[in-house]
Every structure is written in structure tokens, then in C-alpha cells.
Design an enzyme around this catalytic site. Structure first.
Site, PDB file in Angstrom:
ATOM      1  CB  SER A  43       8.188  -6.587  -2.405  1.00  0.00           C
ATOM      2  OG  SER A  43       6.785  -6.524  -2.473  1.00  0.00           O
ATOM      3  CE  LYS A  92       4.873  -9.463  -3.083  1.00  0.00           C
ATOM      4  NZ  LYS A  92       4.425  -8.219  -3.745  1.00  0.00           N
ATOM      5  CB  SER A 144       3.824  -5.078  -2.243  1.00  0.00           C
ATOM      6  OG  SER A 144       4.039  -5.472  -3.581  1.00  0.00           O
TER       7      SER A 144
END
Length: 453
Positions: free
Chosen positions: A131, A70, A67
């Protein structure tokens, strides 16, 4: 033992002790990085202002960032806001694909409804704080009409920012196998994003410096999504090192830390890109491939402690600095034959404390301003840039900068300290006559010397 011998022995012991203390101090400063073992597959620590690498371990090993991906999605959202392609209060329609992903409770998510609309701001906060994967894909579709198009934007932006050893295949950092067959076109069904620690740090560096407001959201410890509705869900930031993280997680809190992004998948292990500021210095650290959710924070603490304890911003050369052998430049056709030159401003870099002696000045002149005799031609203005001052490092353990472009910018202008007007025709004529006779005299004297040699 008589008093004379006692004094001699005492003096010797004191001398040995002092040498030991000095040796230990120097050793701690120069080899401080050797004092901790980092339990991560790959890691890097950089200064967020200068891009200087302070520590690196396998920084170019390509691994799944999970993640931490991101951060690129955040960058593109903030870029779209800046360029007025979208607005924070834009309403985002939820597609069947986004709905199905957002309902997967095994993934980090906030539940999204197909019959509801959400603002860009709501979805961005869910992505940056919690997230949330469905929210991230919704933003990708809103900005680029499809996640496929958004992934192309991600890869194009990565190239533009100077990232190396990276490949984006989706907007979230999930494995494509988690996307229910809806993975972006042109990517494999089991592919996962790949990045090196260096590339990840470079992305974080650009994100923080171009869009510092990212930290306003990244530093939020908790927030309720859709508060006051039946879909309300408390979002607890996965970054447990935030200074005001609540409850038992306080044991991981780190003073001055306000971002940036965690990540974990089965293939990636546990990863973390952190940033913290203390005493005017901001650092960025990346750890990849740790073996537990808490280990990524423990290893990050080691890196940040090392950086804050051992490094500082330092003016290695002050404004007005004149280098040996380059204090003046010759001037042709001017009232004066030379002009003094010096640095316009101090050259500030991040150094290991006490390491100034290992930095030597390097002057690079703008060859387009100089003639074949390396002289300027009058008229010359005061403060005219004639080159730049940079440095050469003569010590050990120099990691350089995260990109070559950043390294090339580590310099300050060399400028003229005064103006030089062009000499009038009479002065130039007399100089020419003087030069003519000087050449004749040189030839004659040379011939005479030849007769007696």
C-alpha cells in the site's frame, strides 16, 4: 403406565423432537444472517461471479475507503497495460512531490530516490502489496502526467463501471492534508475519498472479473522491494488473512483468501475488501469503519463464513426448460402453425441452500419479432432467439445485485426448438379460403343463435 400409553407418549416425544429439528434447520437456513452481529459501520457480501448480494448492512452509507481507493488505481494501471499505453518495464521518473511523500515514515511507503528510476512493475507491486503511497502517486503521474488528471480518470471510470455514492479526490486514499499542499487541483485541502460499501464491492467485482491477474500480486504475503540495493525494504502484506501469511499473523489466515485491499485513516477507521474462493465459489466482502486493525479481519471472517456455509450456485431452471403457458409460439405463413420454444441453457444463480421453491420463472419475448397477434412469421430457424428466461423471487431477504445493469443480465435465451419453413402459395391460399368460410360460418351461426335467444 401400561405399554399402550408408553408407546403413545414415546411416539409423541419423537414427533415433537422431529418437528423441533426441522424447525431449527429451516430457521438456520433462512435466518442465518441474524446469527451474527457485525461490528462495522457498513458492510456487504457478494458473489464474485454473478454480482448477487448475499448480505448487506448500510451498504449505501458513504464513508472514507482509505487505501481501498488503490483498487481503482490498480484497475487503471492494468487497463493502461492492456491498452499498451504503458509497459511493465517502463522506467518511471520520481518527482519532488513523490519523493517527499515517499519519505514520510508515518505513512505506508517504500523510500524512493529522485536520482533513481523504477519500473512500473516495481511500483505496482509496492502499491498492491505494501500500500505504498509514494509509489501510487508515481504511477498516477506516469499514466496521466499528473495526479490531477489521474483523479479525473478515476472518477470517469467509476461512472463507467456503474459506481454510485463515491468521489475520488486523490489516487491513494490519504487525506489531502497529508499531501503537503500538493493535493490535486479542484479538490479541497482537507478532503478525503468517499465511497459506499456497495460502490467498493462493485469496483472489486469489476477489477477481479476484468483483470483476474490482480490476485497474483494481491496474494503475495511478503516481498523485498529493490532487493540487493541500499534501499531494500521488506514489504509485509497488510492483508493478514492470506493463507500463507508468515509468523504470528497465521491466526488470522483464512482458507482460500487471496486478496484484495486493506485501508485505514483516522476518519475511515479500519476497512477491508476481501475475496476468497472455496469449492468453485468466489465471494467478495467489504467491511468499513471497524475500530481496530484486527477487528476488520474478524468481521470479514464472519461474512465469508456466512456466505460459504449458506449459499451455492444452482441451476434453478435447466437447459431446455419449458414454462407453463409458454411452451409454443404461433407461426404465421409457415408449414407448421406453431413452434416449440425452451431455454437454450440453464439459468444459474446464487441461492440460499434449499431455497429453490421461491424462484418462479418469467419469460420475456422480443416484441420486435412478434406481430399484433403475438405470432412469429415463417421462415424460422432452429435455435432462433425469441426472448429470454429470468426469474421472480417470492421469498424474503432478497438483496438483489450490486448494480441494475448486472441485474438486467440475469437471464438466458429462449429459442425455437425446430425450424419452420414458409408454406407455399397454394397452402397459404387454401388457408385463406378456409379462413374466409370459417368467418362466414361463424357469422351465420351467430345470427341463427340470436334468433332463438
Amino acid at each position: 403406565m401400561n405399554n399402550k400409553w408408553k408407546k403413545l407418549v414415546s411416539s409423541y416425544l419423537v414427533l415433537v423432537l422431529l418437528i423441533g429439528l426441522v424447525t431449527t434447520s429451516v430457521g438456520n437456513r433462512v435466518h442465518a444472517a441474524e446469527q451474527f452481529d457485525l461490528n462495522a459501520k457498513s458492510a456487504i457480501l457478494i458473489d464474485a461471479e454473478t454480482g448477487k448480494i448475499l448480505y448487506a448492512s448500510e451498504p449505501d452509507l458513504t464513508l472514507p475507503p482509505a487505501s481501498m481507493t488503490k483498487m481503482m488505481s490498480e484497475y487503471l494501471v492494468l487497463d493502461a497495460i492492456k491498452n499498451k499505453k504503458v509497459k511493465w518495464d517502463d522506467q518511471v521518473q520520481i518527482t519532488d512531490y513523490v519523493f517527499s511523500i515517499s519519505q514520510n515514515k508515518e505513512l505506508s511507503n517504500v523510500p524512493l530516490r529522485k536520482d533513481a528510476q523504477y519500473t512500473v512493475k516495481e511500483l505496482y507491486e509496492a502499491m498492491a502489496i505494501y500500500s505504498a503511497n509514494g509509489a501510487t502517486i508515481a504511477l498516477a503521474e506516469h499514466i496521466a502526467s499528473s495526479e490531477t488528471n489521474f483523479v479525473k480518470m478515476m472518477n470517469d471510470k467509476g461512472q463507467e463501471l456503474g459506481l454510485k455514492n463515491f468521489k475520488f479526490v486523490n489516487s491513494t486514499g490519504l487525506n489531502n492534508s497529508d499531501l503537503n499542499g500538493n493535493h490535486p487541483k479542484g479538490t479541497g485541502a482537507d478532503e478525503e475519498n468517499m465511497m459506499s460499501a456497495r460502490a467498493t464491492a462493485t469496483l472489486a467485482y469489476n477489477l477481479i472479473n476484468q483483470y483476474p491477474e490482480v490476485l497474483e500480486t494481491a496474494s503475495v504475503p511478503t516481498k523485498t522491494f529493490r532487493e540487493g540495493t541500499s534501499d531494500a525494504i521488506k514489504m509485509l502484506n497488510w492483508n493478514w488473512m492470506l493463507s500463507d501469511i508468515p509468523g504470528y499473523l497465521q491466526q488470522y489466515a483464512y482458507e482460500g483468501l487471496d486478496g484484495l485491499k486493506t485501508g485505514s485513516t483516522d476518519l475511515a477507521g479500519y476497512c477491508f475488501t476481501a475475496t476468497a474462493e472455496r469449492n468453485g465459489m468466489r465471494l467478495i466482502s467489504v467491511v468499513m469503519g471497524t475500530d481496530s486493525i484486527t477487528k476488520r479481519f474478524e468481521e470479514t471472517k464472519k461474512l465469508l463464513d456466512y456466505g460459504f456455509q449458506n449459499f451455492e450456485h444452482k441451476d434453478i431452471f435447466p437447459a431446455g426448460y419449458e414454462t407453463k403457458g409458454n411452451k409454443t409460439l404461433s407461426v404465421q405463413k409457415g408449414k407448421e402453425k406453431t413452434v416449440q420454444i425452451s431455454s437454450e441453457e440453464p439459468l444459474t444463480i446464487t441461492i440460499n441452500r434449499g431455497d429453490e421453491k421461491n424462484y418462479a420463472p418469467i419469460v420475456k419475448f422480443d416484441k420486435s419479432l412478434l406481430n399484433d397477434e403475438n405470432a412469429l412469421t415463417a421462415p424460422i430457424e432452429q435455435g432462433q432467439k425469441v426472448g429470454y428466461l429470468t426469474y421472480e423471487y417470492k421469498g424474503e431477504d432478497e438483496y438483489g445485485y450490486i448494480t441494475e445493469d448486472i441485474a438486467q443480465k440475469v437471464n438466458v435465451p429462449i429459442v425455437t426448438e425446430s425450424s419452420v419453413n414458409k408454406a407455399n402459395w397454394f397452402v397459404l391460399t387454401m388457408r385463406g379460403i378456409g379462413g374466409f368460410f370459417a368467418d362466414i360460418w361463424a357469422s351465420v351461426s351467430g345470427a341463427i343463435k340470436g334468433l332463438f335467444s
